[in-house]
Design a protein around this motif. Structure first.
Motif, PDB file in Angstrom:
ATOM      1  N   THR C  66      -8.516  -3.025  -9.794  1.00 54.49           N
ATOM      2  CA  THR C  66      -7.500  -2.159  -9.205  1.00 54.49           C
ATOM      3  C   THR C  66      -7.377  -2.429  -7.706  1.00 54.49           C
ATOM      4  O   THR C  66      -8.368  -2.670  -7.044  1.00 54.49           O
ATOM      5  CB  THR C  66      -7.919  -0.671  -9.372  1.00 54.49           C
ATOM      6  OG1 THR C  66      -8.221  -0.428 -10.739  1.00 54.49           O
ATOM      7  CG2 THR C  66      -6.834   0.280  -8.910  1.00 54.49           C
ATOM      8  N   VAL C  67      -6.142  -2.387  -7.196  1.00 58.58           N
ATOM      9  CA  VAL C  67      -5.965  -2.326  -5.739  1.00 58.58           C
ATOM     10  C   VAL C  67      -5.856  -0.858  -5.378  1.00 58.58           C
ATOM     11  O   VAL C  67      -4.868  -0.203  -5.693  1.00 58.58           O
ATOM     12  CB  VAL C  67      -4.724  -3.098  -5.267  1.00 58.58           C
ATOM     13  CG1 VAL C  67      -4.515  -2.919  -3.770  1.00 58.58           C
ATOM     14  CG2 VAL C  67      -4.867  -4.579  -5.580  1.00 58.58           C
ATOM     15  N   ILE C  68      -6.919  -0.340  -4.753  1.00 54.13           N
ATOM     16  CA  ILE C  68      -6.913   1.076  -4.408  1.00 54.13           C
ATOM     17  C   ILE C  68      -6.245   1.295  -3.062  1.00 54.13           C
ATOM     18  O   ILE C  68      -6.217   0.413  -2.205  1.00 54.13           O
ATOM     19  CB  ILE C  68      -8.342   1.658  -4.348  1.00 54.13           C
ATOM     20  CG1 ILE C  68      -9.224   0.810  -3.417  1.00 54.13           C
ATOM     21  CG2 ILE C  68      -8.955   1.749  -5.716  1.00 54.13           C
ATOM     22  CD1 ILE C  68     -10.547   1.454  -3.097  1.00 54.13           C
ATOM     23  N   GLU C  69      -5.708   2.495  -2.890  1.00 51.22           N
ATOM     24  CA  GLU C  69      -5.186   2.911  -1.603  1.00 51.22           C
ATOM     25  C   GLU C  69      -5.874   4.213  -1.219  1.00 51.22           C
ATOM     26  O   GLU C  69      -5.942   5.145  -2.038  1.00 51.22           O
ATOM     27  CB  GLU C  69      -3.676   3.120  -1.654  1.00 51.22           C
ATOM     28  CG  GLU C  69      -3.069   3.441  -0.290  1.00 51.22           C
ATOM     29  CD  GLU C  69      -1.611   3.892  -0.345  1.00 51.22           C
ATOM     30  OE1 GLU C  69      -0.841   3.509   0.526  1.00 51.22           O
ATOM     31  OE2 GLU C  69      -1.264   4.661  -1.283  1.00 51.22           O
ATOM     32  N   ILE C  70      -6.397   4.281  -0.005  1.00 50.37           N
ATOM     33  CA  ILE C  70      -6.951   5.533   0.523  1.00 50.37           C
ATOM     34  C   ILE C  70      -6.106   5.936   1.713  1.00 50.37           C
ATOM     35  O   ILE C  70      -5.936   5.151   2.646  1.00 50.37           O
ATOM     36  CB  ILE C  70      -8.439   5.363   0.943  1.00 50.37           C
ATOM     37  CG1 ILE C  70      -9.286   4.916  -0.257  1.00 50.37           C
ATOM     38  CG2 ILE C  70      -8.988   6.664   1.524  1.00 50.37           C
ATOM     39  CD1 ILE C  70     -10.756   4.684   0.094  1.00 50.37           C
ATOM     40  N   GLN C  71      -5.553   7.155   1.675  1.00 48.46           N
ATOM     41  CA  GLN C  71      -4.784   7.664   2.807  1.00 48.46           C
ATOM     42  C   GLN C  71      -5.649   8.602   3.633  1.00 48.46           C
ATOM     43  O   GLN C  71      -6.497   9.312   3.083  1.00 48.46           O
ATOM     44  CB  GLN C  71      -3.543   8.406   2.307  1.00 48.46           C
ATOM     45  CG  GLN C  71      -2.557   7.468   1.621  1.00 48.46           C
ATOM     46  CD  GLN C  71      -1.192   8.095   1.462  1.00 48.46           C
ATOM     47  OE1 GLN C  71      -1.089   9.279   1.151  1.00 48.46           O
ATOM     48  NE2 GLN C  71      -0.149   7.316   1.677  1.00 48.46           N
ATOM     49  N   LEU C  87      -7.541  10.948   0.881  1.00 47.31           N
ATOM     50  CA  LEU C  87      -7.095  11.096  -0.505  1.00 47.31           C
ATOM     51  C   LEU C  87      -6.933   9.712  -1.113  1.00 47.31           C
ATOM     52  O   LEU C  87      -6.307   8.838  -0.510  1.00 47.31           O
ATOM     53  CB  LEU C  87      -5.744  11.817  -0.568  1.00 47.31           C
ATOM     54  CG  LEU C  87      -5.744  13.325  -0.322  1.00 47.31           C
ATOM     55  CD1 LEU C  87      -4.309  13.853  -0.384  1.00 47.31           C
ATOM     56  CD2 LEU C  87      -6.607  14.054  -1.353  1.00 47.31           C
ATOM     57  N   GLY C  88      -7.487   9.513  -2.282  1.00 46.67           N
ATOM     58  CA  GLY C  88      -7.276   8.262  -3.007  1.00 46.67           C
ATOM     59  C   GLY C  88      -5.999   8.362  -3.811  1.00 46.67           C
ATOM     60  O   GLY C  88      -5.933   9.139  -4.768  1.00 46.67           O
ATOM     61  N   THR C  89      -4.984   7.570  -3.413  1.00 50.70           N
ATOM     62  CA  THR C  89      -3.668   7.630  -4.062  1.00 50.70           C
ATOM     63  C   THR C  89      -3.814   7.461  -5.573  1.00 50.70           C
ATOM     64  O   THR C  89      -4.498   6.537  -6.026  1.00 50.70           O
ATOM     65  CB  THR C  89      -2.768   6.513  -3.499  1.00 50.70           C
ATOM     66  OG1 THR C  89      -2.690   6.683  -2.092  1.00 50.70           O
ATOM     67  CG2 THR C  89      -1.373   6.561  -4.098  1.00 50.70           C
ATOM     68  N   PRO C  90      -3.165   8.356  -6.358  1.00 44.91           N
ATOM     69  CA  PRO C  90      -3.318   8.307  -7.815  1.00 44.91           C
ATOM     70  C   PRO C  90      -3.137   6.900  -8.372  1.00 44.91           C
ATOM     71  O   PRO C  90      -2.279   6.139  -7.914  1.00 44.91           O
ATOM     72  CB  PRO C  90      -2.214   9.244  -8.308  1.00 44.91           C
ATOM     73  CG  PRO C  90      -2.044  10.237  -7.211  1.00 44.91           C
ATOM     74  CD  PRO C  90      -2.289   9.465  -5.939  1.00 44.91           C
ATOM     75  N   LEU C  91      -3.925   6.558  -9.375  1.00 43.79           N
ATOM     76  CA  LEU C  91      -3.908   5.213  -9.942  1.00 43.79           C
ATOM     77  C   LEU C  91      -2.725   5.023 -10.884  1.00 43.79           C
ATOM     78  O   LEU C  91      -2.334   3.897 -11.175  1.00 43.79           O
ATOM     79  CB  LEU C  91      -5.214   4.956 -10.685  1.00 43.79           C
ATOM     80  CG  LEU C  91      -6.479   5.161  -9.829  1.00 43.79           C
ATOM     81  CD1 LEU C  91      -7.720   5.079 -10.715  1.00 43.79           C
ATOM     82  CD2 LEU C  91      -6.550   4.129  -8.718  1.00 43.79           C
TER      83      LEU C  91
END
Lengths: 146, 146, 146, 146, 146, 146
Positions: C66-71, C87-91
């Motif tokens: 997965t390429v995760i995104e954390i905001q 917040l970890g952007t929903p997968l």
């Protein structure tokens, strides 16, 4: 799409014995920044692999303890291939970038064969800044070369 | 001087989720092989830093569990600068190399300024093989470009 | 200031034997995202150290690849202390975040003693989104508790 | 069951540019100590995942070269969930702990759903020491909060 | 002094392509366990360096996902030198240890020269178990050899 | 077959707090050099696992920033087992090696059972140098012991 931007604290674990960012770590950070730039451009259907480094310039040593910023933009698109440009934001006012790079990624299918890029958006609009212009011109020359 | 040669088992820690060598690891391995090639050429007075990646091609995915070999040779020398060429030995008979790379290193003094390369030997004599000839020709074009 | 955003490909080197992001790696990634969020808020005079994790919730397993995104956003400021929310952007569409976190950083001087935060800007304006509101409310309760 | 105890030499690879334990490394070490504490409590049927960090306090910087000790005990048990408490043994006589932490782990089945904890033993008996009492009281407040 | 005991979850990052603990990781884990064993024996005045591996046996592959336990005891002491014995607790009932090791550490002063061990306690009393007896007998033979 | 040779720059990430190569890193580097030596001897049919460290001596500290060289040769062969010898090339003229090691590898089949070594070549011919002779004599004694 705006520039993507990557921040990272340079730790001793990333450094050489001169107390600056080790080239092996720098290459990995550049790849991560380039990959994230390409991925944001393509969206969740992205299945990208690095095809080549067209050019990467290490312009200034980066002292351990610095929080570096790498900015990225997609500068070129073909059917199944794109080039991400990277600039290491100057470490002090009035300096030039400490990093310039051009990384080529291919979109592949399940079996690893070239595949159409998912989105059909244009290349990123980059602010009309001198250092991005130079990088784009270098890319044009390198694309002609091969 | 003969080619230098670097062997390494590709571990899961070096891999991506496709079970092949991750590009971030590949770049670090290429740097290590290039640095060792340049260092052996120069001897213990070497104080080398990576200036640029002139070109790096990822030609085939490398499955986890492979013992890779990277061969290296110094292909170009200037007063304070040299270029190391790298080839990833084909993974199976009849295949092409999985990696081609051209890395430029500068010799620097204590304060990081360019310095004369210590040895005055010639560039490495490379076996008269097709894949090295192609790499040398690409280098010639790229040196003209800048 | 807008939200900061951190992208990262989850590699086997970051994973546990279930093929999902290992908690030890997750905590390090959260720290890096929180540090970068706090640093961007403060600017180059930042000299920040982690004081505490007020709360961190692992809400869904994250598959390798997965390429995760954390905001991130700064949700609270005191004289020498700030709290970064993550917040970890929903997968997947319709899911909740996979990560929620509240990290407290202190600004310190050369000798490690608390020091005034350099900038005097306000806390980050966060989009009026449900998940950020919940995180801010949790923070309010936790700040009252200590 | 007695306290579990974890020793580790802090290396430059674990450190920040101030020559002290980097927070990203500290979080990973705390997770490893908490996981081992929870695992020893449950025995080989344990299949634990981190659910949350209820609280983690970084109370003193830890110089590189220190052999740190982290002590752990299970302070709370529910049907499918437990909380491990951690204390970083003071670095010098008369000092307070350098680390306090409360980590919540869930027992899960093959498909990742909550499952009954395997053993039915009580929470660990902790020596009647002031710093463990404080940690237990903080836990009681935090459990009430959610 | 009782046996020291070290627990660790084997992650994909520690593994080879067969899905078992990679020998390079195993050696590092053995060193960490041996160092911690020697350090606990000597106390905070310890300034120990690895002098030699007298013997290390890899007796069974360890699957990724296992929580391993390594037990340690100081089996031999000279003026400025000690030997730590290690046993990898069997992975299943009725099995033999998966690891046996004998690591020799020297106490050194500031300039790296041999120095008296700080404490004057005896070697660790090891439970009268068959596998520890065999390790002690092997040590006796190896000490005679050199 | 000639000696194999492994070069590597010692980085802060490989070091202890004395600014020298950390023993945990040294053991991993020795394993990598021994594995590559054994692999080159056997060719691509090699499926080798570490069985034991017969002996490993750390003879001098290696300062961070050194480019180390480890030379390797196969010194002993049985049907399904071989021993690789390693010497760390002296760091300065007139010094002795900084590392001596004897690592035993087994050839295994798919299910991990001992298997015949693929090639039938002899042990490596080692230059008639004093330090290799000493290592071979130590090996002879250790093989008799077990």
């Amino acid at each position: 799409m705006p520039l993507t931007s990557h921040h990272r604290l340079v730790l001793p674990a990333d450094s050489n014995h001169h107390g600056t960012l080790y080239a092996g770590s720098l290459l990995r950070l550049a790849l991560e920044a380039g990959y994230a730039t390409a991925w944001r451009h393509c969206g969740p259907q992205a299945n990208l692999v690095l095809r080549r480094v067209l050019n990467l310039e290490c312009l200034r040593p980066v002292p351990t303890g610095t929080v570096i910023e790498i900015q990225g933009a997609v500068l070129h698109r073909a059917r199944a291939y794109l080039v991400a440009g990277l600039l290491g934001t100057p470490l002090a006012a009035g300096e030039r970038p400490w990093l310039e790079a051009l990384l080529g990624f291919a979109q592949v299918d399940e079996s690893g064969r070239p595949d159409d890029l998912p989105s059909d958006c244009d290349v990123d609009e980059i602010a009309d800044r001198e250092e991005w212009r130079r990088l784009t011109q270098r890319l044009a020359k390198l694309l002609k070369l091969r």
